[in-house]
Write a protein that holds these residues in place. Structure first.
Motif, short mmCIF file in Angstrom:
data_model
loop_
_atom_site.label_atom_id
_atom_site.label_comp_id
_atom_site.label_asym_id
_atom_site.label_seq_id
_atom_site.Cartn_x
_atom_site.Cartn_y
_atom_site.Cartn_z
N GLY A 160 30.61 41.79 39.08
CA GLY A 160 30.69 40.79 40.13
C GLY A 160 29.51 39.85 40.23
O GLY A 160 29.36 39.14 41.24
N TRP A 405 35.74 33.80 40.03
CA TRP A 405 34.31 33.99 40.31
C TRP A 405 33.64 32.77 40.93
O TRP A 405 32.54 32.88 41.48
CB TRP A 405 33.59 34.38 39.02
CG TRP A 405 33.97 33.54 37.83
CD1 TRP A 405 35.05 33.73 37.00
CD2 TRP A 405 33.29 32.38 37.33
NE1 TRP A 405 35.09 32.76 36.02
CE2 TRP A 405 34.03 31.93 36.20
CE3 TRP A 405 32.16 31.70 37.72
CZ2 TRP A 405 33.64 30.81 35.46
CZ3 TRP A 405 31.76 30.58 36.99
CH2 TRP A 405 32.49 30.16 35.88
N ALA A 448 31.78 42.26 50.35
CA ALA A 448 31.76 42.82 48.99
C ALA A 448 31.26 44.26 48.98
O ALA A 448 31.61 45.04 48.09
CB ALA A 448 30.88 41.95 48.09
#
Length: 477
Positions: A160, A405, A448
């Motif tokens: 990530g 992303w 997240a």
């Protein structure tokens, strides 16, 4: 350093200590593919916006950050490069980078540096003093900045993270970060425009207002400035002051724009909540404001008008341009204008593919034209090319799923104007825009990590008090 600034910095540290709650660190360090610590946020640009964003993040206990800027220290932003006005155009009492900390305002710095009487007598803030103040602010709050460091490319990485390829002192390295903010002011999403009528002219004869122009070489020359905004007037004045023989300012409108819409919109409701409106209202407001273009104050006009060799041409768009044996000839509806050098003050157009740092995803950045079709009477192709941003200033995808992303790349620059109003390059919007961006960044970082936070709560077993067994009736201890 003066005693006044030393005292002020002591006050700043005391103020920040008093409002530091909560002290708790809440982000867990991440490691990049190179086994080195990754950043939580990388901020590209260390001018007024980057400094303010960095300060806002640090106040939110996001301290694992880095600001990079391609310029040398002190030359960030336009203030000591292509800004050619003597003073800022904003009123002196506008706040911004201080984020509502009184001891960090420009007024506090100015009074410590020059005295309270100087502040009382001040009309507008001198451009060089603003640059000095920003550098002081950055050092005082302890922001980590790496100068002479240019962003080359952003691509996705594992776990990530984003990978930012940067160049410094001829060396290329990769920085890994969870989020990247492009705080690139006037630049970042496109090119300074040269009207297509001038595109074929030699580069030695044409410049934009952002170019490094040697005005001393224009002494005795004929200069034409295309555009009639504040920057165009600044460049015309600089040419006149350098001794140009003639300066012609060409305004395409039949009447020059003297209204400054940015003064109208400087109220909390608009600055804070334009982005909460639906697309139709956002488009309607920003189209009206941006089509008016930025006006200019009286001193900016007077700086040019006092020269007898200055001519303002209204209703004079450039229809054609050609080289002659005597220089450049610009054809307008009112006749030809002979000139030796042309300066274009026609703004910036959105052109994502021209930016190398965006090359990995430029084709999939959603624009306003992708998301909203205005009524025919409100169409504007130029504004339709602005990026359509999420509510946290993040890029959105033109085709969902191709580059997911990019939701971790946030834009805080002039190109964010259509989505958020004048937030990315304006002093007047900072006190509302930067907290909105910072809240969006911390929201994304928290979400997240939500599973980790849940596990942490479930494992939390720190007692707040120690109790004793209850006594039975009649029992003594």
């Amino acid at each position: 350093m003066s005693d006044g600034l030393t005292t002020l910095e002591t006050n700043v540290r005391a103020d920040l200590a008093k409002i530091a709650h909560p002290h708790a660190a809440w982000l867990e360090p991440k490691t990049g593919p190179d086994d080195r610590p990754a950043l939580d946020v990388l901020i590209v640009g260390a001018g007024q916006s980057g400094i303010t964003i960095g300060f806002g993040l640090m106040r939110s206990r996001v301290s694992n950050i880095l600001l990079i800027d391609k310029s040398e220290e002190g030359k960030e932003g336009p203030w000591l490069t292509y800004a050619r006005m003597p003073t800022l155009r904003s009123p002196k009492d506008y706040t911004g980078p201080d984020l509502d900390i009184p001891s960090l305002t420009y007024q506090s710095w100015h009074e410590a540096r020059f005295g309270k009487e100087s502040w009382q007598q001040l009309g507008l803030i001198e451009r060089c003093h603003w640059a000095e103040y920003l550098l002081w602010l950055r050092r005082t709050i302890g922001l980590p900045v790496r100068n002479n460091c240019e962003l080359l490319e952003i691509v996705p990485a594992s776990d990530g993270l984003l990978a930012a390829r940067v160049k410094r002192a001829g060396e290329i390295e990769t920085l890994y970060a969870r989020k990247i903010v492009l705080a690139t002011g006037q630049e970042g999403m496109g090119d300074w425009m040269v009207p297509e009528q001038l595109a074929h002219l030699p580069a030695s004869s044409v410049a934009t207002v952002a170019d490094d122009i040697d005005f001393h070489k224009l002494r005795g020359k004929r200069v034409a400035v295309i555009g009639a905004g504040a920057s165009a007037f600044d460049n015309a004045a600089t040419a006149l002051e350098a001794g140009a023989a003639e300066v012609h300012l060409l305004c395409r409108r039949s009447q020059i724009q003297v209204i400054q819409p940015y003064r109208w919109l400087t109220f909390r409701g608009f600055l804070r909540h334009l982005s909460d409106l639906d697309d139709a209202w956002r488009w309607r407001f920003m189209r009206a404001i941006l089509e008016m273009r930025e006006g200019f104050p009286q001193p900016t006009y007077d700086r040019c008008a006092r020269y007898v060799n200055f001519t303002l041409h209204e209703g004079a768009p450039v229809e054609t341009a050609r080289e002659t044996d005597k220089g450049i000839e610009l054809q307008t509806p009112h006749g030809a204008i002979a000139t030796d050098f042309v300066i274009c003050g026609t703004g910036i157009d959105m052109n994502f593919s021209s930016r190398g740092e965006l090359s990995a995803f430029a084709a999939n950045i959603a624009t306003w034209a992708d998301r909203y079709q205005p009524p025919e009477s409100e169409r504007n192709d130029r504004l339709g090319r602005f990026p359509y941003l999420a509510d946290d200033y993040a890029f959105t995808e033109r085709v969902a799923g191709e580059t997911p992303w990019i939701s971790d790349i946030h834009l805080f620059a002039i190109a964010s104007t259509m989505s958020f109003g004048p937030s990315g390059s304006s002093i007047n919007a900072m006190t509302t825009a930067v907290p909105k961006l910072v809240n969006g960044l911390t929201r994304g970082l928290f979400r997240a990590d939500v599973e980790r936070h849940w596990a942490s709560l479930c494992a939390y077993d720190v007692p707040q008090a120690v109790t004793r067994p209850a006594r039975k009736m009649g029992e003594t201890r």
